[in-house]
Design an enzyme around this catalytic site. Structure first.
Site, short mmCIF file in Angstrom:
data_model
loop_
_atom_site.label_atom_id
_atom_site.label_comp_id
_atom_site.label_asym_id
_atom_site.label_seq_id
_atom_site.Cartn_x
_atom_site.Cartn_y
_atom_site.Cartn_z
N ASP A 113 0.86 -1.18 0.00
CA ASP A 113 0.00 0.00 0.00
C ASP A 113 0.89 1.23 0.00
O ASP A 113 1.95 1.24 0.65
CB ASP A 113 -0.90 0.02 1.24
N ASP A 131 -7.14 -1.27 -4.26
CA ASP A 131 -8.15 -0.91 -3.25
C ASP A 131 -9.08 0.18 -3.78
O ASP A 131 -10.30 0.15 -3.54
CB ASP A 131 -7.47 -0.41 -1.97
#
Length: 147
Positions: A113, A131
């Site tokens: 991330d 995401d």
């Protein structure tokens, strides 16, 4: 009705863009990250072995990889016959995001991330393009259910 291959193609493009963005940013970001908009947006290096918000990290990457690949496959199967264009695009976004994160987790044992969105000291958990695609896809699908 649109050919099923078109459905797969957009999802694969999303997964590829996600994986390429992760690879590039992992290589170029310094360990401390990079501030894009002070007090609002940073690029960071976060490895998430769990799922959303780092939940269930103790379950391990292989299990989550399998679940992600299974979810992407189920969405591929379910979405191939969707006649509503908006819902079909929404499912493509979700499938592509699920596939990108599942492959990242399978290859690296965790999801990378890199987007740190925050307001001052209040941070949203770091996220990535997969995401974002999943979130937008779910929102679009729910919105198109009303259409």
């Amino acid at each position: 009705m649109r050919r099923p291959e078109g459905f797969y193609l957009l999802a694969l493009i999303i997964a590829a863009l996600d994986l390429v963005s992760k690879e590039i940013l992992f290589r170029i970001l310094p360990p401390a990250g990079y501030t894009l908009l002070p007090g609002v947006l940073n690029l960071v290096k976060v490895h998430n072995p769990g799922v959303a918000f780092g939940l269930f990290r103790e379950w391990g990457g292989i299990l989550w990889s399998f679940i992600g690949l299974l979810a992407a496959g189920a969405i591929f199967w379910w979405g191939r016959g969707e006649k509503d264009r908006g819902r079909r695009v929404a499912l493509e976004l979700v499938a592509g995001g699920a596939l990108g994160n599942a492959l990242d987790r399978l290859w690296h044992g965790a999801v990378f991330d890199f987007v740190d969105l925050h307001w001052g000291v209040h941070h949203w958990p770091a996220f990535n393009l997969a995401d974002t695609a999943i979130t937008l896809g779910i929102g679009l699908y729910l919105w198109r259910l009303r259409a």
